[in-house]
Design a protein around this motif. Structure first.
Motif, mmCIF file in Angstrom:
data_model
loop_
_atom_site.group_PDB
_atom_site.id
_atom_site.type_symbol
_atom_site.label_atom_id
_atom_site.label_comp_id
_atom_site.label_asym_id
_atom_site.label_seq_id
_atom_site.Cartn_x
_atom_site.Cartn_y
_atom_site.Cartn_z
ATOM 1 N N ALA A 9 111.526 61.777 58.460
ATOM 2 C CA ALA A 9 111.205 63.009 58.298
ATOM 3 C C ALA A 9 109.986 63.509 59.280
ATOM 4 O O ALA A 9 109.890 64.425 59.723
ATOM 5 N N SER A 10 109.152 62.544 59.340
ATOM 6 C CA SER A 10 107.721 62.742 59.839
ATOM 7 C C SER A 10 108.186 62.945 61.372
ATOM 8 O O SER A 10 107.528 63.853 62.189
ATOM 9 N N HIS A 11 109.036 62.045 62.050
ATOM 10 C CA HIS A 11 109.441 62.021 63.272
ATOM 11 C C HIS A 11 110.325 63.411 63.626
ATOM 12 O O HIS A 11 110.036 63.913 64.715
ATOM 13 N N LEU A 12 110.967 63.721 62.908
ATOM 14 C CA LEU A 12 111.945 64.806 62.967
ATOM 15 C C LEU A 12 110.842 66.171 63.047
ATOM 16 O O LEU A 12 111.078 67.278 63.697
ATOM 17 N N GLN A 13 109.862 66.051 62.064
ATOM 18 C CA GLN A 13 108.902 67.199 62.039
ATOM 19 C C GLN A 13 108.170 67.370 63.212
ATOM 20 O O GLN A 13 107.854 68.511 63.696
ATOM 21 N N LEU A 17 107.882 70.680 65.376
ATOM 22 C CA LEU A 17 106.648 71.146 65.875
ATOM 23 C C LEU A 17 106.493 71.429 67.417
ATOM 24 O O LEU A 17 106.158 72.669 67.906
ATOM 25 N N SER A 18 106.667 70.221 68.001
ATOM 26 C CA SER A 18 106.591 70.361 69.560
ATOM 27 C C SER A 18 107.466 71.165 70.073
ATOM 28 O O SER A 18 107.144 71.883 71.218
ATOM 29 N N LEU A 114 117.294 75.822 61.057
ATOM 30 C CA LEU A 114 118.359 74.623 60.797
ATOM 31 C C LEU A 114 117.668 73.485 60.795
ATOM 32 O O LEU A 114 117.918 72.154 59.999
ATOM 33 N N LEU A 115 116.769 73.088 61.765
ATOM 34 C CA LEU A 115 116.327 71.665 61.978
ATOM 35 C C LEU A 115 115.104 71.656 60.985
ATOM 36 O O LEU A 115 114.974 70.329 60.226
ATOM 37 N N VAL A 116 114.570 72.587 60.577
ATOM 38 C CA VAL A 116 113.410 72.393 59.267
ATOM 39 C C VAL A 116 114.268 72.134 57.980
ATOM 40 O O VAL A 116 113.784 71.189 57.369
ATOM 41 N N LEU A 117 115.566 72.750 57.632
ATOM 42 C CA LEU A 117 116.267 72.239 56.763
ATOM 43 C C LEU A 117 116.734 70.802 56.907
ATOM 44 O O LEU A 117 116.705 70.221 55.829
ATOM 45 N N LEU A 118 116.976 70.247 57.859
ATOM 46 C CA LEU A 118 117.364 69.136 58.239
ATOM 47 C C LEU A 118 116.315 68.173 57.730
ATOM 48 O O LEU A 118 116.557 67.141 57.253
ATOM 49 N N VAL A 119 115.050 68.601 58.251
ATOM 50 C CA VAL A 119 113.791 67.640 57.839
ATOM 51 C C VAL A 119 113.737 67.609 56.512
ATOM 52 O O VAL A 119 113.437 66.659 55.955
ATOM 53 N N GLN A 120 113.823 68.761 55.633
ATOM 54 C CA GLN A 120 113.574 68.811 54.318
ATOM 55 C C GLN A 120 114.827 67.719 53.722
ATOM 56 O O GLN A 120 114.397 67.097 52.546
ATOM 57 N N ALA A 121 116.000 67.812 54.250
ATOM 58 C CA ALA A 121 116.955 66.881 53.572
ATOM 59 C C ALA A 121 116.831 65.552 53.972
ATOM 60 O O ALA A 121 116.900 64.827 53.003
ATOM 61 N N VAL A 122 116.159 65.266 55.302
ATOM 62 C CA VAL A 122 115.972 63.875 55.313
ATOM 63 C C VAL A 122 114.821 63.407 54.452
ATOM 64 O O VAL A 122 115.078 62.136 54.055
#
Length: 332
Positions: A9-13, A17-18, A114-122
């Motif tokens: 999750a931290s890597h996806l975040q 962000l970048s 959608l990527l933020v939702l993916l981060v939360q799901a992961v």
């Protein structure tokens, strides 16, 4: 199935962000520089090409190098590449390759939402409590083996030992023995941006916990969508809407504002009877606006909608904090 990574999750975040920062920086730079072009003689080297190159580099870094640091670097570099790529989406969804295609801003927003939702799901599926003992052992071994050349700080050693707690005496003893052969390393100095991020996090936590801040937020959540609906109706009566090119987006903004206004008014009516349910509805109203309303808002106002998204996220933090406090008080 391969074991899940506890730091996914931290890597996806970092990737998200970048990417967001890249899009905003590119748009700001191009506007300030009057949209310069790289190339000549009939050639134009679009920044989508640099985006593809950086995406490949971001993928290659963790393929070549071991460790959490390489994954973070790959996520950041890949995120920059994705930002450069998605920024030019208008050129690839229009027949005339129009960079300034109005709905492009909304497409970019949807992609990152959608990527933020993916981060939360992961994040919900890769927490320590959600991993199996075998997966926690695999993650601990990954940290230890990747740190053999450079060493581990005392803090990371303690984190590894916590990770394998409950996996069995044999596994815990083996990890402790393996840690003995890993060199010790002093923690790196705190960077200025880390201090800034920590101060921002503390400020956000402090603001979210202030009871006096809750009522201005409630008033705003009730009044703002009503003002939006009234403003659209006034523009329709005065003929201002006749000048609007994106009618569908305006209707979307109006419909979403109407839904959030109904939810907010309902929540305000429940405040005296059931504050927990009221703040759940306030939270739902903000989520509706973020996930649907801002898509149309970006089409109408382009990247001027960034401020509204930032404000909605700040309000969501305050409302969520109050909702959690009320739930905890009700459970006592």
């Amino acid at each position: 199935m391969p074991p899940r990574a506890i730091g996914a999750a931290s890597h996806l975040q970092a990737f998200v962000l970048s990417g967001v920062v890249t899009v905003l920086a590119v748009r700001a730079y191009l506007q300030a520089a009057d949209y310069p072009q790289l190339g000549g003689g009939g050639l134009h080297i679009a920044h989508v090409l640099w985006g593809g190159l950086l995406l490949a580099v971001g993928l290659g870094i963790p393929l070549v190098f071991l460790g959490d640091g390489s994954r973070t670097a790959g996520a950041v570099v890949g995120g920059v590449g994705f930002g450069l790529f998605i920024d030019e989406v208008g050129k690839f969804v229009t027949a005339r390759t129009d960079y300034f295609y109005a709905p492009a801003a909304a497409i970019i927003y949807v992609a990152f939402a959608l990527l933020v939702l993916l981060v939360q799901a992961v994040r919900g599926r890769t927490g320590r409590s959600r991993l199996t003992p075998a997966e926690r052992t695999a993650n601990a071994l990954d940290v230890v083996l990747s740190a053999l050349p450079g060493g581990l700080t005392d803090r990371r050693r303690a984190a590894v030992l916590r990770l394998v707690q409950g996996t069995g005496p044999a596994t815990e003893a083996a990890l402790a023995q393996l840690l003995d052969v890993v060199p010790r390393r002093e923690p790196p100095p705190v960077r200025f941006w880390q201090r800034g991020a920590e101060r921002a996090r503390r400020l956000g936590a402090w603001a979210a916990g202030r009871r006096w801040l809750v009522w201005p937020v409630v008033v705003y959540l009730v009044v703002e969508p009503l003002v939006t609906v009234v403003a659209v109706l006034v523009d329709g009566v005065t003929g201002e809407l006749d000048q609007e090119r994106e009618w569908g987006a305006v209707l979307g903004v109006s419909a979403t504002a109407l839904v959030t206004a109904v939810l907010s008014l309902w929540a305000a009516w429940l405040l005296r009877r059931n504050r927990t349910e009221a703040f759940r509805l306030f939270k739902l109203a903000l989520l509706v606006d973020l996930l649907f309303g801002q898509v149309f808002n970006f089409t109408v106002n382009q990247f001027g909608a960034v401020f509204t998204v930032a404000l909605d996220l700040a309000l969501l933090g305050v409302v969520t904090a109050e909702h959690r406090r009320l739930r905890r008080a009700a459970d006592r």
